[in-house]
Write an enzyme that holds these catalytic residues in place. Structure first.
Site, PDB file in Angstrom:
ATOM      1  N   GLY A  52      44.405  26.199  46.184  1.00  0.00           N
ATOM      2  CA  GLY A  52      43.284  27.123  46.023  1.00  0.00           C
ATOM      3  C   GLY A  52      43.637  28.443  45.385  1.00  0.00           C
ATOM      4  N   ARG A  84      22.029  31.864  43.227  1.00  0.00           N
ATOM      5  CA  ARG A  84      21.523  31.031  42.128  1.00  0.00           C
ATOM      6  C   ARG A  84      20.431  30.071  42.602  1.00  0.00           C
ATOM      7  NH1 ARG A  84      26.923  31.704  40.615  1.00  0.00           N
ATOM      8  NH2 ARG A  84      27.170  32.457  38.476  1.00  0.00           N
ATOM      9  N   ARG A  85      20.629  29.509  43.800  1.00  0.00           N
ATOM     10  CA  ARG A  85      19.651  28.566  44.347  1.00  0.00           C
ATOM     11  C   ARG A  85      19.422  28.879  45.826  1.00  0.00           C
ATOM     12  NH1 ARG A  85      23.189  25.556  41.621  1.00  0.00           N
ATOM     13  NH2 ARG A  85      24.209  24.896  43.559  1.00  0.00           N
ATOM     14  N   GLY A 132      42.202  43.820  44.539  1.00  0.00           N
ATOM     15  CA  GLY A 132      41.612  43.456  45.819  1.00  0.00           C
ATOM     16  C   GLY A 132      41.574  44.575  46.838  1.00  0.00           C
ATOM     17  N   ASN A 185      32.679  33.841  47.914  1.00  0.00           N
ATOM     18  CA  ASN A 185      33.701  34.219  48.902  1.00  0.00           C
ATOM     19  C   ASN A 185      33.617  35.685  49.290  1.00  0.00           C
ATOM     20  OD1 ASN A 185      34.740  31.629  48.977  1.00  0.00           O
ATOM     21  ND2 ASN A 185      36.315  32.033  47.430  1.00  0.00           N
ATOM     22  N   GLY A 194      41.048  37.314  47.299  1.00  0.00           N
ATOM     23  CA  GLY A 194      40.560  36.675  48.513  1.00  0.00           C
ATOM     24  C   GLY A 194      39.280  37.321  48.996  1.00  0.00           C
ATOM     25  N   LYS A 234      42.079  44.412  34.135  1.00  0.00           N
ATOM     26  CA  LYS A 234      42.499  45.388  35.142  1.00  0.00           C
ATOM     27  C   LYS A 234      43.341  46.502  34.521  1.00  0.00           C
ATOM     28  CE  LYS A 234      42.295  41.810  38.672  1.00  0.00           C
ATOM     29  NZ  LYS A 234      43.056  40.847  39.499  1.00  0.00           N
ATOM     30  N   GLU A 254      42.037  28.551  39.696  1.00  0.00           N
ATOM     31  CA  GLU A 254      40.716  27.999  39.429  1.00  0.00           C
ATOM     32  C   GLU A 254      40.844  26.658  38.705  1.00  0.00           C
ATOM     33  OE1 GLU A 254      37.964  29.377  40.442  1.00  0.00           O
ATOM     34  OE2 GLU A 254      38.688  31.362  41.039  1.00  0.00           O
TER      35      GLU A 254
END
Length: 433
Positions: free
Chosen positions: A187, A47-48, A134, A15, A307, A205, A190
């Protein structure tokens, strides 16, 4: 005449990484004007290397170590997440004299000293504004804007998932499990929410904030931590009756021991917060941090704490600073660790307690309970009883006392015959009595 491009390697295309690449690409001319030289993405580690990633395929690589080591890479942006692999990659970049921007709070909270030493030795920049809250600018104000002041306290809501859950519980009256499930559907949580709901994310943090604010290396292991999974709808209802709400707070502050020794405290836990406190009105997935400094007074930073786009904003701010340093030959601020203050154990901290317990509904219960507080010189502020019979619930709020004395009192209450069980124990913050 166009200046020589500054090469950027991006590690991760989730993201945040996707937003960093998008904004860099769409606003290339603006970035060049702000820096003095163009930024060029040399490669993106994933990763791929498969599927449609929305970026030129030739930029993708599954070999991040090779990308970091390339001679045409000047700055490395790490947005992978995790600790072990990012640690090796970030150290490698710094040792090669490449500037690093990272949003990885877990990495920094565990290995801040090692990374800072590597950056200092090679005269490279290490920026990490995006690791805390953030898009909210907190790290740079503490490191630079308040560099001439003495910071006494940093406290705030630094995890959007837990704040969303507690805000929703407060507004709807739903229980924790139901609200956590809703957070997952929307969302905000997790698939495995442990790092958020048990306070590990906030503790990382807090370690970063305490290290910067108090010029002392603090790791996540130094931070006292409790999560929100035991908070009930009854707790929130009682909080309302006390003109409070409940928030998961990260608190870092200077303290002075009874023997006159200066120490620091770094702690994370759910706490009752008075409704007139500025943090009480921070709801949903938003974050806020309050800084108290001797000359500047109280400052509050508020905004989106997570985000893709908000976090990318902080990453890109760091990228511009690092690129300017590359172009003009400057350096960012070094780690400040001169104070070397000890972290005080939780038991030494002065706090207030809210204790909710199910009790036997019979004469003498209140006197018996109050006696346990009195034995440890803990003064009671308010007592309330809810219900009767088998459902009788006693709520006690204390005045300030050493956390060790309060903890011992709660342990003793659980042994009383008149106490069926201690349902909830929370601290009360934002007051001074």
């Amino acid at each position: 005449m166009t200046s020589k491009p500054i090469g950027v390697a991006v590690l991760g295309l989730g993201n945040v990484g996707s937003e960093v690449v998008r904004i860099l690409t769409e606003n290339a001319e603006d970035f060049e004007a702000r820096i003095g030289a163009p930024l060029e993405i040399r490669g993106i580690a994933v990763r791929r290397v498969d599927g449609d990633r929305g970026v030129p395929t030739e930029l993708l690589t599954d070999d991040p170590a090779e990308l970091v080591g390339r001679d045409d890479v000047d700055i490395v942006v790490e947005v992978l997440g995790g600790i072990d692999i990012p640690r090796k990659l970030v150290l490698s970049a710094l040792e090669k004299g490449k500037s690093v921007i990272t949003a990885n709070k877990a990495l920094l909270a565990e290995y801040t000293g090692e990374l800072a030493d590597a950056a200092e030795k090679s005269r490279a920049d290490l920026y990490f504004e995006a690791a805390v809250a953030g898009a909210i600018p907190v790290v740079r104000p503490l490191m630079q804007s308040l560099a001439g002041d003495r910071v006494n306290k940093v406290a705030g809501i630094v995890n959007g998932t837990t704040n969303f859950i507690l805000s929703a519980m407060d507004e709807t009256g739903a229980d924790y499990a139901e609200t956590l499930a809703e957070a997952g559907r929307l969302g905000y949580a997790e698939a495995d929410p442990t790092a958020d709901v048990e306070g590990y994310d906030a503790a990382s943090k807090a370690a970063i904030l305490a290290s910067i604010a108090f010029h002392t290396r603090v790791t996540a292991g130094d931070v006292y931590r409790e999560g929100i999974s035991k908070i009930t709808s009854d707790d929130l209802e009682t909080a309302k009756s006390l003109d409070c709400t409940i928030k998961l707070l990260a608190i870092c502050e200077r303290i002075v021991t009874p023997k006159g020794k200066e120490r620091i405290s770094a702690r994370v836990y759910p706490a009752l917060v008075p409704l007139n406190h500025p943090l009480a009105s921070v709801n949903g997935a938003f974050n806020a941090v309050v800084v108290e400094a001797e000359a500047a007074g109280r400052l509050m930073f508020y905004g989106q704490g997570a985000g893709g786009a908000p976090t990318a904003s902080a990453v890109l701010g760091d990228l511009v600073m690092a690129a300017r340093n590359k172009f003009y030959g400057g350096r960012g601020p070094l780690e400040s660790k001169y104070a070397k203050l000890e972290v005080a154990p939780m038991g030494d901290i002065l706090t207030r307690y809210y204790v909710s317990m199910q009790v036997a509904d019979k004469p003498g219960v209140l006197a018996t309970v109050a006696a346990e507080f009195s034995k440890r010189d803990v003064s009671i502020s308010t007592v309330r009883q809810h219900g009767s019979g088998d459902g009788a619930r006693l709520v006690v709020v204390t005045h300030l006392a050493a956390d060790s004395a309060l903890s011992e009192t709660v342990a003793s209450l659980e042994q009383l015959d008149v106490v069926v069980h201690v349902a909830s124990v929370l601290r009360l913050e934002g007051t001074t009595v």
